[in-house]
Write an enzyme that holds these catalytic residues in place. Sequence first.
Site, PDB file in Angstrom:
ATOM      1  N   LYS A 198       0.840  -1.205   0.000  1.00 17.99           N
ATOM      2  CA  LYS A 198       0.000   0.000   0.000  1.00 17.99           C
ATOM      3  C   LYS A 198       0.870   1.249   0.000  1.00 17.99           C
ATOM      4  O   LYS A 198       2.038   1.228   0.357  1.00 17.99           O
ATOM      5  CB  LYS A 198      -0.916   0.007   1.234  1.00 17.99           C
ATOM      6  CG  LYS A 198      -1.823  -1.220   1.328  1.00 17.99           C
ATOM      7  CD  LYS A 198      -2.919  -1.192   0.260  1.00 17.99           C
ATOM      8  CE  LYS A 198      -3.821  -2.402   0.373  1.00 17.99           C
ATOM      9  NZ  LYS A 198      -3.298  -3.594  -0.295  1.00 17.99           N
ATOM     10  N   ASP A 199       0.231   2.368  -0.367  1.00 15.44           N
ATOM     11  CA  ASP A 199       0.897   3.662  -0.463  1.00 15.44           C
ATOM     12  C   ASP A 199       1.587   4.083   0.822  1.00 15.44           C
ATOM     13  O   ASP A 199       1.194   3.690   1.911  1.00 15.44           O
ATOM     14  CB  ASP A 199      -0.133   4.755  -0.766  1.00 15.44           C
ATOM     15  CG  ASP A 199      -0.664   4.653  -2.168  1.00 15.44           C
ATOM     16  OD1 ASP A 199      -1.873   4.786  -2.320  1.00 15.44           O
ATOM     17  OD2 ASP A 199       0.125   4.434  -3.087  1.00 15.44           O
ATOM     18  N   LYS A 200       2.570   4.954   0.670  1.00 14.77           N
ATOM     19  CA  LYS A 200       3.147   5.621   1.834  1.00 14.77           C
ATOM     20  C   LYS A 200       2.308   6.830   2.215  1.00 14.77           C
ATOM     21  O   LYS A 200       1.780   6.904   3.317  1.00 14.77           O
ATOM     22  CB  LYS A 200       4.588   6.057   1.559  1.00 14.77           C
ATOM     23  CG  LYS A 200       5.171   6.854   2.736  1.00 14.77           C
ATOM     24  CD  LYS A 200       6.617   7.232   2.530  1.00 14.77           C
ATOM     25  CE  LYS A 200       7.128   8.007   3.749  1.00 14.77           C
ATOM     26  NZ  LYS A 200       8.549   8.366   3.631  1.00 14.77           N
TER      27      LYS A 200
END
Length: 645
Positions: free
Chosen positions: A277-279
Amino acid sequence: MEESEPKLVPAQGGEKRGCPEEGGDLPTKKPRVQNDQKNGGHSHQVARDEEEEPEGEGNEGQDGEGDVETFADMMKHGLTELDVGILKFVSDHEGFSGILKERYSDFVVHEINKQGKTVQLDDLSIPPEVEEVPETLQQPEETEVLTEEQKKQLGELQLFKNKEGNVSIEVADDTKEKRTLVHKAIKTQFPGLETKTEEKEGRKFIVAYHAAGKKALAAISFSLSLKAPRKHSWPKNRGSFCHFVLYKENKDTMDAINVLSKFLRLRPNVFSYMGTKDKRAITVQEIAVLKITAERLSHLNKCLMNFKLGNFCYKNHPLKLGELQGNHFTVVIRNISGTEEQVQQAMTSLKETGFINYYGMQRFGTTAVPTHQIGRAILTNDWNEVVDLILKPRPGAEKGYLVRCREEWAKTRDPEAALKKLPVKRCVEGQLLRGLSMYGKKNIITAFALIPRNNRLMYIHSYQSVVWNTMVSRRIEAFGLKAVEGDLVLRGGTAYVLSAEEAENHSIHDIVMPLPGFDVIYPSHHVGKGYREMLTVDGLDIDNMRHKVKDYSLAGAYRRVIIRPSDVSWEVIQYDDPRISLVHTDVEKLEDKPGPVFNTEGKYQALRMEFSLPPSTYATMAIREVLKMDTSIKNQTQLNTTWFN
């Protein structure tokens, strides 16, 4: 029934902040439809360096709020959408401007598991222990060896509230077995603390302390992370894997796994997950870990910032990369310029027609050397070019030690001398230099193999992606949003070329395009010939995509041209304070905090949208279709620098 065919419009320049989203690594062995997170053909346990942007650690500025001028300077040399084949839109509505990810809380991702359930954090309780006496002789309970006062002191030490910096527990009259239990209890119940036995004035004490001072909250020393987990008896009727929901803020999945593994003194590969998942986002996903109790995991909630673990349960299997059904996104685009009518047209088009399933900008890196150029050099066996592209000085701002490393390499071509300039040797540059110093500059293939496998594959997958983007833009330009003779569809996982008559019974949503490889077929119309032309210009033979290094042999894959999101909803909201959150998070709900209250009128307006996407699709490309703007960080930085000024 034949579907409507919205008019196409050419891409327009524009701005909003870049938005990294889950990308799907491509398989190297077996052609298939793109439907997995990252790289479904590979192990789900990957090292910290094996991520979307593998060319070093000089890219961190993009997620910070400061250093705007420095990052803007670097992005002057970055890519735009035109550079990677992203050219077309599917709808004819008028675009409008807005700022994406002004706050990381403006981008919320909830995983959708393989049962189709949206993963949420809504329970912090620990499941009841199984009532079974293990066959091994039971030791006294760890919790019984510490008094309530000692637990209080250790808890304060863990949170750095203890001014003395340690806690001493007298064990003068205790047996060695009892002292061992005290050591174990402290380390298990208070992650981040270390213990040692000391003698003071003839009396024996166990001293608890932070192994790395205040930095321990961010990272315990690497040597601790490599210690094997201590063996505990494990009830036979309890599942071997503890599954839990991980809520994280402003931290990517591998960073989060590394933090958890260091605090628990485990290797990262005992954790498994379905997708990264995104930061710069708030994300919620399921994680599994081998033979670690829910109680031990729950203790981390006391000392970790921007994390929350919950919804614990025991199962007999780990998680596998790609077995999720997708992700649900809640996205806030602030300070939009569009009218209610423009927003309505844009979101209706997204809901009914969808968007072109391009690979997003983060697929191609953020520095002046795009990852697909390195991938092309690997595929053409130009290994000197591979080394040069990774190590040569590049325009734009980078961390000082990377600049010095590159300058040293350009001046001396001495890998050991260049390596000495790097305090962080786990970056790609450091791993390549270490390989060159070990095996010599005449054994580049062997030296390059020291870079983690997923990083190496990211380069060649990036090249495949730019080919796919370019060919899909040509396909849309030539034939619009309808199925035509020569297009490809999948039947039982096998690609099939449509006849003119068959094309009448298919829509654009059925059409797939291949990523180049040795085990795919190509459209029979002229766009199919474009693949051969593009690869020939790049020095590649489309009829021979096998590589002398097996890892770099590309089978190819098929990817849908148009994706139609599900569960689409939206609203335009008014607000006055740009600092307030406009999303009610899982943690806020757990803590019974009220959700945001929107004004009927406000200084600013924002578009709050929700939608679900299958794996290996980019939310940025859906947002691009709504705003009609270039999603490259280069373009967004120009907008945001102007906005900040």
